[in-house]
Design a protein around this motif. Structure first.
Motif, mmCIF file in Angstrom:
data_model
loop_
_atom_site.group_PDB
_atom_site.id
_atom_site.type_symbol
_atom_site.label_atom_id
_atom_site.label_comp_id
_atom_site.label_asym_id
_atom_site.label_seq_id
_atom_site.Cartn_x
_atom_site.Cartn_y
_atom_site.Cartn_z
ATOM 1 N N SER A 1 0.918 -1.241 0.033
ATOM 2 C CA SER A 1 -0.155 -0.069 -0.246
ATOM 3 C C SER A 1 0.920 1.387 0.014
ATOM 4 C CB SER A 1 -0.936 -0.038 1.098
ATOM 5 O OG SER A 1 -1.778 -0.955 1.222
ATOM 6 N N ASP B 1 -9.246 -3.201 0.032
ATOM 7 C CA ASP B 1 -9.468 -3.320 1.457
ATOM 8 C C ASP B 1 -10.528 -1.973 1.736
ATOM 9 O OD1 ASP B 1 -8.170 -5.424 2.022
ATOM 10 O OD2 ASP B 1 -6.487 -4.048 3.230
ATOM 11 N N PRO B 2 -10.166 -0.869 1.493
ATOM 12 C CA PRO B 2 -11.236 0.435 1.487
ATOM 13 C C PRO B 2 -12.565 -0.010 0.639
ATOM 14 C CG PRO B 2 -8.870 1.360 0.761
ATOM 15 C CD PRO B 2 -8.969 -0.177 0.947
ATOM 16 N N ALA C 1 -14.389 -2.587 3.077
ATOM 17 C CA ALA C 1 -14.938 -1.871 3.988
ATOM 18 C C ALA C 1 -16.078 -1.097 3.768
ATOM 19 C CB ALA C 1 -13.779 -0.872 4.848
ATOM 20 N N ARG D 1 -3.980 1.599 9.635
ATOM 21 C CA ARG D 1 -4.715 2.385 8.671
ATOM 22 C C ARG D 1 -5.758 3.215 8.665
ATOM 23 N NH1 ARG D 1 -5.288 -2.388 4.774
ATOM 24 N NH2 ARG D 1 -6.644 -3.033 6.497
ATOM 25 N N ILE E 1 -9.173 2.533 8.255
ATOM 26 C CA ILE E 1 -10.068 2.225 7.214
ATOM 27 C C ILE E 1 -11.404 1.878 8.009
ATOM 28 C CG2 ILE E 1 -10.899 0.723 5.331
ATOM 29 C CD1 ILE E 1 -7.920 0.062 4.871
ATOM 30 N N GLU E 2 -12.121 2.875 7.993
ATOM 31 C CA GLU E 2 -13.462 2.882 8.666
ATOM 32 C C GLU E 2 -14.142 1.573 8.526
ATOM 33 O OE1 GLU E 2 -17.684 4.931 9.250
ATOM 34 O OE2 GLU E 2 -16.207 6.004 7.697
#
Length: 172
Positions: free
Chosen positions: A19, A37-38, A41, A123, A125-126
Protein backbone atom coordinates in the motif's frame (compact mmCIF):
# COMPACT_ATOMS: atom_id res chain seq x y z
CA UNK A 1 7.81 11.22 -16.86
CA UNK A 2 5.53 9.84 -19.55
CA UNK A 3 4.98 6.11 -19.67
CA UNK A 4 2.86 3.89 -21.88
CA UNK A 5 -0.56 2.90 -20.58
CA UNK A 6 -0.24 0.32 -17.84
CA UNK A 7 -2.31 -1.71 -15.44
CA UNK A 8 -0.01 -1.67 -12.40
CA UNK A 9 -0.84 -4.39 -9.89
CA UNK A 10 0.74 -4.34 -6.43
CA UNK A 11 0.54 -7.67 -4.64
CA UNK A 12 1.76 -9.24 -1.41
CA UNK A 13 0.74 -10.23 2.08
CA UNK A 14 -0.70 -7.67 4.49
CA UNK A 15 2.10 -5.57 5.96
CA UNK A 16 4.47 -6.28 3.07
CA UNK A 17 4.58 -2.62 2.06
CA UNK A 18 2.40 -2.78 -1.04
CA UNK A 19 0.00 0.00 0.00
CA UNK A 20 2.84 2.40 0.79
CA UNK A 21 4.39 1.66 -2.59
CA UNK A 22 1.03 1.86 -4.41
CA UNK A 23 0.36 5.29 -2.89
CA UNK A 24 3.83 6.47 -3.87
CA UNK A 25 3.35 5.34 -7.46
CA UNK A 26 -0.11 6.91 -7.61
CA UNK A 27 1.30 10.24 -6.44
CA UNK A 28 4.42 10.09 -8.63
CA UNK A 29 2.55 9.34 -11.85
CA UNK A 30 -0.74 11.09 -10.89
CA UNK A 31 -2.68 7.86 -11.41
CA UNK A 32 -5.90 6.59 -9.88
CA UNK A 33 -5.36 4.00 -7.15
CA UNK A 34 -7.91 1.31 -6.39
CA UNK A 35 -7.32 -0.55 -3.15
CA UNK A 36 -9.40 -3.62 -2.35
CA UNK A 37 -9.46 -3.15 1.46
CA UNK A 38 -11.24 0.25 1.50
CA UNK A 39 -13.65 -1.01 -1.18
CA UNK A 40 -14.50 -4.03 0.95
CA UNK A 41 -14.89 -1.91 4.09
CA UNK A 42 -17.29 0.38 2.20
CA UNK A 43 -19.37 -2.65 1.28
CA UNK A 44 -19.59 -3.62 4.95
CA UNK A 45 -20.59 -0.08 5.92
CA UNK A 46 -23.25 -0.30 3.23
CA UNK A 47 -24.74 -3.34 4.92
CA UNK A 48 -23.36 -6.22 2.87
CA UNK A 49 -22.47 -9.32 4.90
CA UNK A 50 -18.74 -9.81 5.44
CA UNK A 51 -18.83 -13.32 4.00
CA UNK A 52 -20.02 -11.95 0.63
CA UNK A 53 -17.57 -9.12 -0.01
CA UNK A 54 -14.11 -10.61 -0.55
CA UNK A 55 -14.43 -11.53 -4.22
CA UNK A 56 -16.91 -8.70 -4.80
CA UNK A 57 -14.34 -6.10 -3.70
CA UNK A 58 -11.94 -7.40 -6.34
CA UNK A 59 -14.71 -7.23 -8.95
CA UNK A 60 -15.41 -3.60 -8.02
CA UNK A 61 -11.70 -2.75 -8.28
CA UNK A 62 -11.55 -4.49 -11.66
CA UNK A 63 -14.61 -2.58 -12.88
CA UNK A 64 -13.19 0.77 -11.77
CA UNK A 65 -9.85 -0.08 -13.39
CA UNK A 66 -11.62 -1.07 -16.62
CA UNK A 67 -13.33 2.32 -16.84
CA UNK A 68 -9.99 4.12 -16.62
CA UNK A 69 -8.25 1.73 -19.02
CA UNK A 70 -11.10 2.24 -21.50
CA UNK A 71 -10.31 5.96 -21.34
CA UNK A 72 -6.66 5.29 -22.09
CA UNK A 73 -5.44 5.94 -18.55
CA UNK A 74 -3.06 3.88 -16.46
CA UNK A 75 -4.24 2.52 -13.11
CA UNK A 76 -2.64 1.32 -9.87
CA UNK A 77 -4.21 -1.64 -8.01
CA UNK A 78 -3.46 -2.44 -4.36
CA UNK A 79 -4.57 -5.94 -3.36
CA UNK A 80 -3.12 -9.07 -1.80
CA UNK A 81 -3.86 -11.09 -4.97
CA UNK A 82 -3.08 -14.35 -3.13
CA UNK A 83 -4.40 -16.86 -5.65
CA UNK A 84 -4.74 -17.40 -9.39
CA UNK A 85 -8.34 -16.15 -9.84
CA UNK A 86 -7.70 -12.42 -9.28
CA UNK A 87 -4.35 -12.66 -11.05
CA UNK A 88 -6.06 -14.14 -14.13
CA UNK A 89 -8.65 -11.35 -13.99
CA UNK A 90 -5.90 -8.67 -14.10
CA UNK A 91 -4.23 -10.45 -17.05
CA UNK A 92 -7.58 -10.62 -18.83
CA UNK A 93 -8.29 -6.95 -18.18
CA UNK A 94 -4.89 -5.89 -19.53
CA UNK A 95 -5.43 -8.04 -22.64
CA UNK A 96 -8.93 -6.64 -23.21
CA UNK A 97 -7.62 -3.07 -23.24
CA UNK A 98 -4.33 -3.96 -24.96
CA UNK A 99 -2.34 -2.40 -22.17
CA UNK A 100 0.83 -3.43 -20.41
CA UNK A 101 0.39 -5.40 -17.20
CA UNK A 102 3.08 -4.48 -14.68
CA UNK A 103 3.11 -6.61 -11.53
CA UNK A 104 5.05 -5.59 -8.46
CA UNK A 105 5.10 -8.14 -5.66
CA UNK A 106 6.10 -6.86 -2.24
CA UNK A 107 7.63 -9.29 0.21
CA UNK A 108 9.02 -8.69 3.66
CA UNK A 109 11.68 -11.36 4.04
CA UNK A 110 12.68 -10.30 7.56
CA UNK A 111 9.92 -11.89 9.65
CA UNK A 112 10.62 -9.75 12.74
CA UNK A 113 10.24 -6.56 10.67
CA UNK A 114 7.05 -7.88 9.08
CA UNK A 115 5.58 -8.77 12.46
CA UNK A 116 6.49 -5.34 13.93
CA UNK A 117 4.75 -3.66 10.99
CA UNK A 118 1.58 -5.68 11.49
CA UNK A 119 1.50 -5.12 15.25
CA UNK A 120 2.04 -1.35 14.87
CA UNK A 121 -0.22 -0.83 11.85
CA UNK A 122 -3.00 1.77 12.08
CA UNK A 123 -4.56 2.25 8.64
CA UNK A 124 -7.82 3.70 9.98
CA UNK A 125 -10.02 2.22 7.26
CA UNK A 126 -13.48 2.86 8.67
CA UNK A 127 -15.17 -0.42 9.52
CA UNK A 128 -12.10 -2.60 9.01
CA UNK A 129 -10.08 -3.94 11.90
CA UNK A 130 -6.35 -4.45 11.52
CA UNK A 131 -5.12 -7.90 10.61
CA UNK A 132 -3.26 -9.80 13.33
CA UNK A 133 0.10 -11.53 12.96
CA UNK A 134 -1.73 -14.87 13.26
CA UNK A 135 -3.94 -13.72 10.37
CA UNK A 136 -0.89 -12.93 8.25
CA UNK A 137 0.64 -16.32 9.02
CA UNK A 138 -2.61 -18.00 7.96
CA UNK A 139 -2.73 -15.94 4.74
CA UNK A 140 0.90 -16.93 4.03
CA UNK A 141 -0.11 -20.64 3.95
CA UNK A 142 -2.82 -19.81 1.37
CA UNK A 143 -0.65 -17.49 -0.76
CA UNK A 144 0.24 -19.13 -4.08
CA UNK A 145 3.61 -18.51 -5.71
CA UNK A 146 3.49 -16.13 -8.68
CA UNK A 147 4.51 -17.38 -12.12
CA UNK A 148 4.02 -14.09 -14.00
CA UNK A 149 6.89 -11.81 -14.93
CA UNK A 150 7.10 -9.23 -12.16
CA UNK A 151 9.32 -7.04 -10.05
CA UNK A 152 9.73 -8.53 -6.57
CA UNK A 153 10.79 -6.08 -3.88
CA UNK A 154 11.97 -7.10 -0.41
CA UNK A 155 10.61 -4.18 1.56
CA UNK A 156 12.57 -5.15 4.67
CA UNK A 157 15.87 -4.62 2.85
CA UNK A 158 15.56 -0.97 1.73
CA UNK A 159 13.88 2.30 2.76
CA UNK A 160 10.57 3.28 1.07
CA UNK A 161 12.20 5.97 -1.09
CA UNK A 162 14.62 3.51 -2.64
CA UNK A 163 11.85 0.96 -3.22
CA UNK A 164 9.73 3.63 -4.91
CA UNK A 165 12.64 4.63 -7.15
CA UNK A 166 13.16 0.99 -8.12
CA UNK A 167 9.45 0.57 -8.94
CA UNK A 168 9.44 3.79 -11.00
CA UNK A 169 12.45 2.53 -12.93
CA UNK A 170 10.71 -0.78 -13.56
CA UNK A 171 7.63 1.00 -14.92
CA UNK A 172 9.54 3.44 -17.14
Amino acid sequence: MIMSQKLIVLAGLPGSGKSTLAEGLSRHFSLPLFSVDPIEAAMWRGGLPRDQTGIAAYVVAQTLAAEHLRLGQSVVIDAVNPVEAPRAAWRSLAAKYRTDLAIIECVCVDEATHRRRIEARMRAIEGMSEVTWAGVEKRRTEYEAWTDARLTLDTSAHPPGRLLAEAIGYLA
